[in-house]
Design an enzyme around this catalytic site. Structure first.
Site, PDB file in Angstrom:
ATOM      1  N   HIS A 130       0.857  -1.190   0.000  1.00 40.14           N
ATOM      2  CA  HIS A 130       0.000   0.000   0.000  1.00 40.14           C
ATOM      3  C   HIS A 130       0.888   1.234   0.000  1.00 40.14           C
ATOM      4  CE1 HIS A 130      -2.378   3.150   1.909  1.00 40.14           C
ATOM      5  NE2 HIS A 130      -3.471   2.430   1.832  1.00 40.14           N
ATOM      6  N   ARG A 155      -2.985   1.002  -4.315  1.00 42.31           N
ATOM      7  CA  ARG A 155      -2.722  -0.439  -4.357  1.00 42.31           C
ATOM      8  C   ARG A 155      -3.052  -0.933  -5.755  1.00 42.31           C
ATOM      9  NH1 ARG A 155      -6.787  -2.697   0.140  1.00 42.31           N
ATOM     10  NH2 ARG A 155      -7.582  -0.608   0.550  1.00 42.31           N
ATOM     11  N   LYS A 202      -6.636  -0.793  -7.807  1.00 41.97           N
ATOM     12  CA  LYS A 202      -7.575   0.133  -7.185  1.00 41.97           C
ATOM     13  C   LYS A 202      -7.565   1.444  -7.967  1.00 41.97           C
ATOM     14  CE  LYS A 202      -9.264   0.014  -3.298  1.00 41.97           C
ATOM     15  NZ  LYS A 202      -9.664   0.344  -1.935  1.00 41.97           N
ATOM     16  N   ASP A 221      -5.951   8.231  -6.857  1.00 41.55           N
ATOM     17  CA  ASP A 221      -6.323   9.187  -5.802  1.00 41.55           C
ATOM     18  C   ASP A 221      -5.204  10.215  -5.731  1.00 41.55           C
ATOM     19  OD1 ASP A 221      -6.623  10.601  -3.347  1.00 41.55           O
ATOM     20  OD2 ASP A 221      -7.476   8.856  -2.321  1.00 41.55           O
ATOM     21  N   CYS A 230      -3.984  11.996  -3.424  1.00 44.88           N
ATOM     22  CA  CYS A 230      -3.024  12.004  -2.306  1.00 44.88           C
ATOM     23  C   CYS A 230      -1.836  11.099  -2.574  1.00 44.88           C
ATOM     24  CB  CYS A 230      -3.692  11.635  -0.982  1.00 44.88           C
ATOM     25  SG  CYS A 230      -4.219   9.914  -0.840  1.00 44.88           S
ATOM     26  N   TYR A 231      -2.030  10.061  -3.410  1.00 43.85           N
ATOM     27  CA  TYR A 231      -0.897   9.182  -3.726  1.00 43.85           C
ATOM     28  C   TYR A 231       0.129   9.865  -4.617  1.00 43.85           C
ATOM     29  CZ  TYR A 231      -3.618   5.662  -1.361  1.00 43.85           C
ATOM     30  OH  TYR A 231      -4.334   4.988  -0.402  1.00 43.85           O
ATOM     31  N   ASP A 254      -9.194  14.229  -4.120  1.00 40.92           N
ATOM     32  CA  ASP A 254      -8.873  12.858  -4.525  1.00 40.92           C
ATOM     33  C   ASP A 254      -9.012  12.689  -6.043  1.00 40.92           C
ATOM     34  OD1 ASP A 254      -9.501  10.163  -5.263  1.00 40.92           O
ATOM     35  OD2 ASP A 254     -10.691   9.771  -3.502  1.00 40.92           O
ATOM     36  N   ASP A 314     -10.556  18.745   0.725  1.00 44.77           N
ATOM     37  CA  ASP A 314     -10.216  18.743   2.145  1.00 44.77           C
ATOM     38  C   ASP A 314      -8.739  19.098   2.280  1.00 44.77           C
ATOM     39  OD1 ASP A 314     -10.448  15.264   1.736  1.00 44.77           O
ATOM     40  OD2 ASP A 314      -8.552  16.277   2.181  1.00 44.77           O
ATOM     41  N   HIS A 359      -6.048  16.301   1.278  1.00 44.96           N
ATOM     42  CA  HIS A 359      -5.781  16.186  -0.153  1.00 44.96           C
ATOM     43  C   HIS A 359      -5.100  17.431  -0.703  1.00 44.96           C
ATOM     44  CE1 HIS A 359      -8.474  12.652   0.007  1.00 44.96           C
ATOM     45  NE2 HIS A 359      -7.702  12.240  -0.967  1.00 44.96           N
TER      46      HIS A 359
END
Lengths: 373, 429
Positions: free
Chosen positions: B229, B272, B275, B278, B280-281, B333, B340, B343
């Protein structure tokens, strides 16, 4: 983290508690019935009159100041009071549930609840029912799962766990906390027997569920292991059959590689040939990457073997570099920088080209600031 | 011509410039995935001529307001207020917006109220200490970087706190009576190294525990056995870098895993395998590439690029600028999600990583769109600006390490924590 705020609109929603009605005086003189389900702030409850609420000490010039609802402030003012006095009572226990409902991520409240569970010898079966309900509502929270783990440990009873987790996973098959709890339960209480079947069912539902592939690896490595050639062959067949059904499933290819990498990708006999066969009809960037890994592995092992001739080594290297180029420039361009690096690295290691023959780093302009257009 | 495979659609022939089509397709594809219908992306004029703009002013207003006031929607983060300080302050420093002296001082005083008498920082005044808000508080104070900020930290007590959460197997619980996962090792290593309280004994066996989190996929999981992850991989890798042990990872396997997390259509990163993308990654995953670059370099790797990280920097910038900005300020995201501060912080951090290659000696910039989109560089280990890291290290290394060995009388607290910790019971007086 997501969903904290309204999309686009910055209007502050004023929380309305429909049950709240402080204006009891309006009804004085009427035949009036006190609705016991009406919400009363703790500051207005007789049974709490002995406790002085403790307001939050944010200081004179607060930052990141949250506009708590009146209900939130009231509950937490009383929580702080309980904590200050280290009160161990049923009313304290009841209040922790309210505090949790308002913010299930408050780990201080959860810790205190656990202290009370022990100090008051609370019914842990009832606590299991409670935590089950909370997790169903908020399955992506760390504290709720940790709390469940503590209760299971205290009861020393994992009998509900696999079914419960299966239910959570039926709503979100990749919930990380759920899988973490599941692995803990299985390992702690040695509940391995039916897990491979469980994994296979999940993979039937969604062959791309990487969490399920991980669980497959987890179960096998902790039970039979991957040393037995029969197991390895079974797993290879399983992977290849899933790949035939869904060729662009990265999980299956990663599992194949992950399972074999310690022993060497060239170790299972005939694997390379089987993959080359698949290349004709079920090609993907993952297949090509796997081929590259096979060739690289063959080169590495050929260093130890004397029966691999120079010609053969050169041929394997050529094929490997061809795949790198193909991936970098056509089939997996998002990873171009990486595939080019791997190609250079492999060439360098294999020492087949001298420094003067080395191709320049592709398409890099002179260093310095560059504006992309 | 459209090709179908396993449910995925992608277009083969392009009629307009490669860059525009990829960007537009990126957004349409994400919308298609999310809404199962072909919703047109509302295209900002600046995006049409393909010079996407970072909405600096809007983000600044959003951040400036949030640093003071948050709506009751943030009740769920009432146990993470130092995080809110860090996310907002770091976003402002990336945008190169100065923090007014008065505000900085107010943050210092607030974080001082979040510090526990028994050491470490809590999610809010009066709460128990926890490694995550401890990490966030120390980072926030280092961003402020004044004497007042540094002096907030009680180093001796902080070391006591770290010992109190250390486990015999090398791992750390996140708080007394709390859960173990690899985030805790990163939080502990980060604060210990910045404030100069790090001793080898404190991290004895931690290296081996973190290494046991690298799995068959090549990435790292939260605890041994779980799925690889992005968030946990970043934490484990950065912790090992701090401990000087990153070479003990299978770096090649980790590199293959992380580069494979960049989505070929969206350009952003997934957390991951299999998936969704997003924003934030953009930091947790892309931020691994500078760490791995340096690690491989130290291992004698001669073929590393001298201009680029091993991910598609342009594609990531496109994803963030085109898909992750809220027009009213703040980042998110993916399209359709709300903004938010978390993010906002990590999308901007990722954007900075994608814009800046190199270190102090070697620096190469690739700014997508206007020059005004340029953010300040961020340190890939701590995720605060590199100057703030140096400044903090300089300050704290003039001070002595409080003590070397495990404090006497510290019981080996296992994860099972059935009895109350009396030291926590009386600190609300």
């Amino acid at each position: 983290m997501s969903g904290v705020e309204e999309t686009l609109n910055e209007s502050v929603d004023i929380k309305e508690d429909k049950e709240f009605d402080v204006e009891a005086e309006d009804h004085i003189g009427d035949d009036y019935f006190v609705d016991p389900t009406r919400y009363l702030f703790y500051r207005d409850r007789k049974e709490w009159a002995d406790l002085e609420p403790v307001p939050q000490d944010d200081g004179p010039n607060p930052v990141v100041k949250i506009a708590y609802s009146e209900k939130f402030s009231d509950v937490y003012d009383y929580f702080r009071a309980l904590l200050k006095n280290d009160e161990r009572s049923d009313r304290a226990f009841a209040l922790t549930a309210e505090a949790i409902e308002l913010n299930a991520a408050n780990y201080t409240v959860w810790h205190y609840r656990r202290v009370l569970l022990q100090a008051l010898s609370k019914d842990l079966r009832e606590e299991m029912r409670y935590i089950t309900a909370i997790i169903e509502e908020q399955p992506k929270n760390y504290q709720v799962w940790h709390h469940r783990r503590m209760v299971v440990e205290w009861l020393n009873d994992p009998s509900e766990e696999l079914e419960f987790i299966a239910d959570i996973l039926s709503q979100d098959a990749k919930n990380y906390h759920a899988w973490q709890h599941r692995q803990w339960v299985i390992q702690e209480y040695k509940l391995w027997d039916n897990e491979l079947k469980f994994v296979e069912n999940l993979l039937e539902d969604d062959v791309r569920n990487n969490s399920a592939w991980n669980q497959r690896h987890f179960v096998i490595s902790h039970t039979t292991g991957f040393s037995d050639p029969a197991i390895v062959e079974r797993e290879i067949q399983y992977c290849l059959s899933q790949i035939r059904k869904a060729p662009h499933n990265e999980s299956a290819w990663n599992y194949l590689k992950g399972m074999l990498q310690d022993r060497g990708l060239s170790s299972p006999p005939g694997l390379l040939e089987r993959v080359l066969e698949l290349k004709e009809t079920h090609c993907s960037p993952y297949l090509l990457a796997f081929l590259f890994d096979c060739y690289e592995d063959a080169l590495e092992n050929s260093n130890q073997k004397e029966n691999v001739g120079e010609e053969e080594r050169k041929d394997i290297l050529r094929k490997a570099l061809e795949i790198c180029d193909l991936l970098a420039n056509e089939k997996d361009t998002i990873r171009k920088e990486y595939w080019l690096f791997l190609g250079r690295s492999l060439e360098n290691k294999s020492g087949s080209r001298g420094p003067s023959d080395k191709p320049p780093e592709p398409s890099d302009p002179a260093s310095g600031q560059q504006e992309m257009s | 011509m459209w090709q179908r495979d396993g449910g995925q659609l992608f277009k083969k022939n392009f009629f307009f410039s490669f860059c525009v089509k990829r960007a537009v397709l990126r957004c349409l594809f994400v919308h298609f995935l999310l809404h199962s219908s072909y919703q047109l992306f509302v295209i900002n004029p600046s995006f049409l001529c393909f010079r996407p703009a970072l909405l600096r002013e809007q983000h600044y207003q959003y951040l400036k307001k949030g640093l003071r006031h948050l709506s009751d929607a943030y009740e769920c983060l009432d146990a993470s207020r130092p995080w809110l300080c860090f996310w907002i302050l770091h976003s402002l420093e990336l945008l190169e917006e100065p923090i007014p002296t008065a505000v900085a001082s107010d943050v210092c005083q607030f974080l001082a109220r979040c510090q526990s008498p028994t050491g470490g920082f809590a999610g809010g005044p009066g709460q128990h200490a926890h490694l995550a808000p401890t990490y966030a508080a120390v980072n926030a104070l280092c961003i402020i970087g004044t004497e007042e900020a540094y002096n907030v930290i009680n180093r001796e007590k902080l070391l006591d706190f770290l010992w109190s959460v250390k486990q015999p197997d090398g791992s750390f619980v996140m708080h007394v009576g709390g859960e173990v996962d690899v985030r805790s090792a990163y939080c502990a290593a980060s604060v210990a190294s910045l404030t100069n309280i790090l001793t080898p004994k404190l991290f004895e066996d931690t290296t081996n525990w973190i290494l046991s989190c690298q799995n068959w996929e090549g990435g790292l999981s939260g605890v041994p056995g779980l799925e690889a992850h992005g968030g946990y991989t970043f934490c484990g890798t950065a912790a090992l870098v701090i401990l000087g042990k990153e070479h003990m990872l299978d770096l090649k396997a980790l590199l293959r895993w992380v580069v494979s997390r960049q989505m070929r259509f969206e350009g952003g990163f997934q957390g991951r395998c299999n998936k969704l993308v997003d924003g934030c990654y953009s930091f947790w995953q892309a931020g691994l590439l500078p760490l791995l670059h340096r690690a491989l370099f130290k291992e004698g790797e001669s073929e590393l690029s001298r201009q680029r990280w091993m991910f598609e920097q342009q594609a990531l910038q496109e994803y963030i600028l085109l898909c992750c900005q809220n027009p009213a300020g703040g980042l998110l995201d993916k399209p359709g999600k709300s903004r938010d501060f978390y993010h906002t912080c990590y999308c901007l951090s990722g954007l900075s990583i994608a814009q800046h290659f190199g270190n102090m000696d070697l620096h190469h910039e690739m700014i997508l769109g206007k020059e005004e989109n340029r953010l300040a560089p961020t340190h890939p280990v701590y995720n605060i600006c590199p100057e703030k890291v140096s400044q903090a290290l300089q300050h704290f290394h003039r001070l002595p390490v409080p003590y070397e060995n495990k404090p006497p009388g510290k019981a080996d607290t296992a994860v099972k924590e059935p009895t109350v910790d009396r030291t926590q019971g009386c600190h609300y007086d």
